[in-house]
Scaffold this motif. Structure first.
Motif, PDB file in Angstrom:
ATOM      1  N   UNK A   1       0.757  -8.057  -9.974  1.00  0.00           N
ATOM      2  CA  UNK A   1       1.120  -6.849  -9.285  1.00  0.00           C
ATOM      3  C   UNK A   1       2.636  -6.712  -9.240  1.00  0.00           C
ATOM      4  N   UNK A   2       3.049  -5.472  -9.300  1.00  0.00           N
ATOM      5  CA  UNK A   2       4.470  -5.130  -9.214  1.00  0.00           C
ATOM      6  C   UNK A   2       4.700  -4.329  -7.936  1.00  0.00           C
ATOM      7  N   UNK A   3       5.968  -4.138  -7.584  1.00  0.00           N
ATOM      8  CA  UNK A   3       6.301  -3.387  -6.381  1.00  0.00           C
ATOM      9  C   UNK A   3       5.704  -1.986  -6.394  1.00  0.00           C
ATOM     10  N   UNK A   4       5.549  -1.396  -7.569  1.00  0.00           N
ATOM     11  CA  UNK A   4       5.034  -0.024  -7.654  1.00  0.00           C
ATOM     12  C   UNK A   4       3.532   0.054  -7.399  1.00  0.00           C
ATOM     13  N   UNK A   5       2.860  -1.063  -7.332  1.00  0.00           N
ATOM     14  CA  UNK A   5       1.409  -1.106  -7.113  1.00  0.00           C
ATOM     15  C   UNK A   5       1.078  -1.115  -5.622  1.00  0.00           C
ATOM     16  N   UNK A   6       1.563  -0.103  -4.921  1.00  0.00           N
ATOM     17  CA  UNK A   6       1.443  -0.061  -3.460  1.00  0.00           C
ATOM     18  C   UNK A   6       0.009  -0.203  -2.972  1.00  0.00           C
ATOM     19  N   UNK A   7      -0.903   0.539  -3.584  1.00  0.00           N
ATOM     20  CA  UNK A   7      -2.290   0.498  -3.123  1.00  0.00           C
ATOM     21  C   UNK A   7      -2.919  -0.860  -3.400  1.00  0.00           C
ATOM     22  N   UNK A   8      -2.702  -1.412  -4.576  1.00  0.00           N
ATOM     23  CA  UNK A   8      -3.267  -2.729  -4.897  1.00  0.00           C
ATOM     24  C   UNK A   8      -2.733  -3.796  -3.947  1.00  0.00           C
ATOM     25  N   UNK A   9      -1.447  -3.727  -3.657  1.00  0.00           N
ATOM     26  CA  UNK A   9      -0.847  -4.679  -2.716  1.00  0.00           C
ATOM     27  C   UNK A   9      -1.472  -4.506  -1.342  1.00  0.00           C
ATOM     28  N   UNK A  10      -1.606  -3.253  -0.905  1.00  0.00           N
ATOM     29  CA  UNK A  10      -2.177  -2.981   0.417  1.00  0.00           C
ATOM     30  C   UNK A  10      -3.605  -3.493   0.517  1.00  0.00           C
ATOM     31  N   UNK A  11      -4.397  -3.283  -0.515  1.00  0.00           N
ATOM     32  CA  UNK A  11      -5.787  -3.752  -0.492  1.00  0.00           C
ATOM     33  C   UNK A  11      -5.855  -5.274  -0.437  1.00  0.00           C
ATOM     34  N   UNK A  12      -4.965  -5.931  -1.150  1.00  0.00           N
ATOM     35  CA  UNK A  12      -4.928  -7.393  -1.126  1.00  0.00           C
ATOM     36  C   UNK A  12      -4.509  -7.896   0.252  1.00  0.00           C
ATOM     37  N   UNK A  13      -3.520  -7.252   0.849  1.00  0.00           N
ATOM     38  CA  UNK A  13      -3.086  -7.637   2.195  1.00  0.00           C
ATOM     39  C   UNK A  13      -4.192  -7.403   3.215  1.00  0.00           C
ATOM     40  N   UNK A  14      -4.923  -6.320   3.051  1.00  0.00           N
ATOM     41  CA  UNK A  14      -6.038  -6.033   3.952  1.00  0.00           C
ATOM     42  C   UNK A  14      -7.092  -7.133   3.882  1.00  0.00           C
ATOM     43  N   UNK A  15      -7.344  -7.637   2.679  1.00  0.00           N
ATOM     44  CA  UNK A  15      -8.301  -8.735   2.513  1.00  0.00           C
ATOM     45  C   UNK A  15      -7.775 -10.029   3.122  1.00  0.00           C
ATOM     46  N   UNK A  16      -6.501 -10.306   2.924  1.00  0.00           N
ATOM     47  CA  UNK A  16      -5.936 -11.573   3.385  1.00  0.00           C
ATOM     48  C   UNK A  16      -5.622 -11.583   4.882  1.00  0.00           C
ATOM     49  N   UNK A  17      -5.355 -10.409   5.430  1.00  0.00           N
ATOM     50  CA  UNK A  17      -4.987 -10.311   6.847  1.00  0.00           C
ATOM     51  C   UNK A  17      -5.842  -9.244   7.530  1.00  0.00           C
ATOM     52  N   UNK A  18      -7.155  -9.452   7.591  1.00  0.00           N
ATOM     53  CA  UNK A  18      -8.053  -8.414   8.114  1.00  0.00           C
ATOM     54  C   UNK A  18      -7.859  -8.107   9.600  1.00  0.00           C
ATOM     55  N   UNK A  19      -7.280  -9.031  10.342  1.00  0.00           N
ATOM     56  CA  UNK A  19      -7.100  -8.828  11.778  1.00  0.00           C
ATOM     57  C   UNK A  19      -5.731  -8.273  12.149  1.00  0.00           C
ATOM     58  N   UNK A  20      -4.897  -8.017  11.138  1.00  0.00           N
ATOM     59  CA  UNK A  20      -3.555  -7.509  11.392  1.00  0.00           C
ATOM     60  C   UNK A  20      -3.579  -5.982  11.349  1.00  0.00           C
ATOM     61  N   UNK A  21      -3.033  -5.367  12.387  1.00  0.00           N
ATOM     62  CA  UNK A  21      -2.880  -3.914  12.414  1.00  0.00           C
ATOM     63  C   UNK A  21      -1.591  -3.583  11.663  1.00  0.00           C
ATOM     64  N   UNK A  22      -1.686  -2.917  10.516  1.00  0.00           N
ATOM     65  CA  UNK A  22      -0.484  -2.651   9.718  1.00  0.00           C
ATOM     66  C   UNK A  22       0.515  -1.731  10.417  1.00  0.00           C
TER      67      UNK A  22
END
Length: 64
Positions: A1-22
């Motif tokens: 992933x690159x910096x421009x892959x905002x959605x892919x990064x967000x989806x990965x973060x959502x999986x890794x940190x499901x209890x974090x309110x962004x």
């Protein structure tokens, strides 16, 4: 992933940190989490506030 892959990064973060309110995350933490993603492969120095805002907004949209 690159910096421009905002959605892919967000989806990965959502999986890794499901209890974090962004809505509550600091950009310094977001930056650290992104560059430490296993799938992330870009220059850490090529990031600015607008990129972090885009990632955070995608994460918020997916979180809700």
């Amino acid at each position: 992933m690159k910096w421009i892959d905002s959605l892919d990064i967000a989806l990965t973060l959502l999986e890794q940190y499901p209890d974090v309110d962004p809505n509550t995350i600091r950009f310094t933490d977001l930056y650290d989490w992104v560059i430490n993603l296993e799938e992330f492969d870009d220059d850490p120095n090529h990031c600015g506030e607008k990129i972090l805002e885009a990632i955070q907004q995608c994460w918020i949209n997916e979180y809700e």
